[in-house]
Design a protein around this motif. Sequence first.
Motif, PDB file in Angstrom:
ATOM      1  N   ARG A   1       0.808  -1.218   0.000  1.00  0.00           N
ATOM      2  CA  ARG A   1       0.000   0.000   0.000  1.00  0.00           C
ATOM      3  C   ARG A   1       0.841   1.269   0.000  1.00  0.00           C
ATOM      4  N   THR A   2       2.149   1.115  -0.138  1.00  0.00           N
ATOM      5  CA  THR A   2       3.061   2.250  -0.150  1.00  0.00           C
ATOM      6  C   THR A   2       4.017   2.118  -1.318  1.00  0.00           C
ATOM      7  N   ASP A   3       4.218   3.231  -2.031  1.00  0.00           N
ATOM      8  CA  ASP A   3       5.157   3.237  -3.149  1.00  0.00           C
ATOM      9  C   ASP A   3       6.556   3.651  -2.719  1.00  0.00           C
ATOM     10  N   LEU A   4       6.616   4.584  -1.769  1.00  0.00           N
ATOM     11  CA  LEU A   4       7.900   5.150  -1.376  1.00  0.00           C
ATOM     12  C   LEU A   4       7.866   5.475   0.105  1.00  0.00           C
ATOM     13  N   ILE A   5       8.893   5.066   0.825  1.00  0.00           N
ATOM     14  CA  ILE A   5       8.966   5.323   2.263  1.00  0.00           C
ATOM     15  C   ILE A   5      10.273   6.050   2.568  1.00  0.00           C
ATOM     16  N   VAL A   6      10.177   7.079   3.411  1.00  0.00           N
ATOM     17  CA  VAL A   6      11.291   7.990   3.642  1.00  0.00           C
ATOM     18  C   VAL A   6      11.650   8.028   5.119  1.00  0.00           C
ATOM     19  N   ALA A   7      12.935   8.008   5.415  1.00  0.00           N
ATOM     20  CA  ALA A   7      13.420   8.236   6.775  1.00  0.00           C
ATOM     21  C   ALA A   7      13.520   9.742   6.983  1.00  0.00           C
ATOM     22  N   SER A   8      12.668  10.270   7.851  1.00  0.00           N
ATOM     23  CA  SER A   8      12.516  11.712   7.988  1.00  0.00           C
ATOM     24  C   SER A   8      13.325  12.265   9.155  1.00  0.00           C
ATOM     25  N   ARG A   9      14.023  13.392   8.889  1.00  0.00           N
ATOM     26  CA  ARG A   9      14.783  14.082   9.930  1.00  0.00           C
ATOM     27  C   ARG A   9      14.036  15.299  10.468  1.00  0.00           C
ATOM     28  N   SER A  31       4.109  20.594  -5.520  1.00  0.00           N
ATOM     29  CA  SER A  31       3.342  20.161  -4.350  1.00  0.00           C
ATOM     30  C   SER A  31       4.099  19.027  -3.653  1.00  0.00           C
ATOM     31  N   ILE A  32       4.593  19.316  -2.450  1.00  0.00           N
ATOM     32  CA  ILE A  32       5.405  18.359  -1.704  1.00  0.00           C
ATOM     33  C   ILE A  32       4.691  18.055  -0.387  1.00  0.00           C
ATOM     34  N   ALA A  33       4.319  16.774  -0.192  1.00  0.00           N
ATOM     35  CA  ALA A  33       3.570  16.399   1.000  1.00  0.00           C
ATOM     36  C   ALA A  33       4.470  15.978   2.155  1.00  0.00           C
ATOM     37  N   LEU A  34       5.689  15.517   1.872  1.00  0.00           N
ATOM     38  CA  LEU A  34       6.568  15.020   2.922  1.00  0.00           C
ATOM     39  C   LEU A  34       7.106  16.146   3.785  1.00  0.00           C
ATOM     40  N   SER A  35       7.358  15.836   5.053  1.00  0.00           N
ATOM     41  CA  SER A  35       7.967  16.825   5.940  1.00  0.00           C
ATOM     42  C   SER A  35       9.471  16.972   5.689  1.00  0.00           C
ATOM     43  N   ASP A  36      10.102  15.941   5.116  1.00  0.00           N
ATOM     44  CA  ASP A  36      11.535  15.990   4.844  1.00  0.00           C
ATOM     45  C   ASP A  36      11.813  15.489   3.422  1.00  0.00           C
ATOM     46  N   PRO A  37      11.473  16.292   2.405  1.00  0.00           N
ATOM     47  CA  PRO A  37      11.676  15.850   1.018  1.00  0.00           C
ATOM     48  C   PRO A  37      13.135  15.853   0.586  1.00  0.00           C
ATOM     49  N   LEU A  38      14.042  16.293   1.468  1.00  0.00           N
ATOM     50  CA  LEU A  38      15.464  16.337   1.126  1.00  0.00           C
ATOM     51  C   LEU A  38      16.236  15.172   1.723  1.00  0.00           C
ATOM     52  N   SER A  39      15.537  14.234   2.331  1.00  0.00           N
ATOM     53  CA  SER A  39      16.211  13.095   2.948  1.00  0.00           C
ATOM     54  C   SER A  39      16.983  12.295   1.904  1.00  0.00           C
ATOM     55  N   GLY A  40      18.129  11.790   2.315  1.00  0.00           N
ATOM     56  CA  GLY A  40      18.913  10.931   1.439  1.00  0.00           C
ATOM     57  C   GLY A  40      18.767   9.463   1.782  1.00  0.00           C
ATOM     58  N   TYR A  41      17.764   9.129   2.603  1.00  0.00           N
ATOM     59  CA  TYR A  41      17.553   7.759   3.075  1.00  0.00           C
ATOM     60  C   TYR A  41      16.101   7.386   2.805  1.00  0.00           C
ATOM     61  N   PHE A  42      15.879   6.552   1.801  1.00  0.00           N
ATOM     62  CA  PHE A  42      14.514   6.200   1.424  1.00  0.00           C
ATOM     63  C   PHE A  42      14.520   4.881   0.655  1.00  0.00           C
ATOM     64  N   SER A  84      22.144  16.563  -5.617  1.00  0.00           N
ATOM     65  CA  SER A  84      22.264  15.497  -4.624  1.00  0.00           C
ATOM     66  C   SER A  84      20.937  15.074  -4.019  1.00  0.00           C
ATOM     67  N   LYS A  85      19.826  15.606  -4.500  1.00  0.00           N
ATOM     68  CA  LYS A  85      18.525  15.339  -3.881  1.00  0.00           C
ATOM     69  C   LYS A  85      17.629  14.538  -4.826  1.00  0.00           C
ATOM     70  N   LEU A  86      17.958  13.250  -4.961  1.00  0.00           N
ATOM     71  CA  LEU A  86      17.181  12.396  -5.850  1.00  0.00           C
ATOM     72  C   LEU A  86      15.748  12.238  -5.362  1.00  0.00           C
ATOM     73  N   LEU A  87      15.546  12.162  -4.050  1.00  0.00           N
ATOM     74  CA  LEU A  87      14.193  12.014  -3.521  1.00  0.00           C
ATOM     75  C   LEU A  87      13.300  13.156  -3.989  1.00  0.00           C
ATOM     76  N   LEU A  88      13.766  14.388  -3.868  1.00  0.00           N
ATOM     77  CA  LEU A  88      12.972  15.537  -4.304  1.00  0.00           C
ATOM     78  C   LEU A  88      12.752  15.494  -5.811  1.00  0.00           C
ATOM     79  N   ASP A  89      13.763  15.075  -6.546  1.00  0.00           N
ATOM     80  CA  ASP A  89      13.633  14.920  -7.996  1.00  0.00           C
ATOM     81  C   ASP A  89      12.483  13.970  -8.319  1.00  0.00           C
ATOM     82  N   ILE A  90      12.393  12.872  -7.588  1.00  0.00           N
ATOM     83  CA  ILE A  90      11.317  11.899  -7.790  1.00  0.00           C
ATOM     84  C   ILE A  90       9.963  12.498  -7.432  1.00  0.00           C
ATOM     85  N   LEU A  91       9.892  13.181  -6.302  1.00  0.00           N
ATOM     86  CA  LEU A  91       8.622  13.753  -5.844  1.00  0.00           C
ATOM     87  C   LEU A  91       8.105  14.812  -6.804  1.00  0.00           C
TER      88      LEU A  91
END
Length: 385
Positions: A141-149, A179-190, A209-216
């Motif tokens: 039920r989840t496509d992407l999970i992020v370790a948030s700082r 439109s960014i829903a995550l609290s930490d879209p710059l995390s490098g751990y996902f 260096s921010k692939l996560l944000l690129d994806i979002l």
Amino acid sequence: MTVVDLINAAQVGHVRRMHGESLRSGSAGAVELSIVVPTYNERDNIPELVERVSAVMEDVAWEMIVVDDDSPDGTARQARMLGRHDPRIRLIRRIGRRGLASACLEGMLASNAPFVAVMDGDLQHDPLLLRGMVAVLRDGRTDLIVASRSPAAGSTGDWPEYRETARRLAIRAARAVGSIALSDPLSGYFALRREIIDGIAPHLTGAGSKLLLDILLAVPDLRLRELPLALGSRMRGESKFSPRVVWDYGVMLAEHRVGPISGRLLSYLLIAAVALIVHGGTFWLFHELYGLGVGKAQLIAGTILCVATYGLQEWLSYRRSGPWRWYLGLLPFLATRTVGLLATLLIARWLVALGFGMSVSVFAGAVALTWWNYDAVQRYGGFSR
């Protein structure tokens, strides 16, 4: 064998002794999770990272793909030594290209596992979170999970205040672009499903260096989850935060906002503005102060403009390695600008003959040379990826 080789061999042996059984049991069967670790000068951290992951992932079939940007400290050799004794450790060594996001993307696309994770090689990311990420992705039920700082979930550890301030400003800039829903879209751990990265890879910029944000920004409708992350302290190596990181981040946002071609042109125009100021000052110095003729002063100022354009682009974007890295592209760059330099002289003289003022004529020639430089910057300075 050098002392460094002996130390590396001892580290490899330690990993094998500590986790010999898990190495043998993990070498067979399909891999469920590929852990992509982008590295640059992380030689001393890789053995301990492998040890930490092995200790917490005994019930998960995993592999680690180390993507090294030709580190001068021997990170690639260290990873290769580990991989000789543990087939779960794979190495991708990149020559002539740099960038954390593009390294992560290259490693993810090299995976055959259903799930791929990205984590840093500096030991600041807790490998235990990988277990939770795999469990969430298995649920379907989840496509992407992020370790948030973010303060509400985790923490940035012992970061200095300026780093935390820069992070908050960067997040605000990202939310102004999309439109960014995550609290930490710059995390490098996902972690995410590999099928997603297969589909969206052509739409990613791969910049910075921010692939996560690129994806979002490329796919805003993903099903997301966050886990709290307390960032650990860096024990060895150096932080990669620099003006280049900030520049690459701005280029990536610009490309998502106005398109890849327009984004690169916009970033070049910022460099060109500085170079034009340098040109104007140089022309005034040699023409007004030293009394050189218009042609000689314009030729000197045009050459300085080319050097300034190349130098700024080299410092901010392109990444050659080695003590002579700055000079590797300078001479070819200047050689291709010869026609442009001559054109600036002709343009300035032509405009003067038409009755335009000296300042306007010289500036128009400089603008023409700046535009002429754009192709060379892409060829030798590296906007294209």
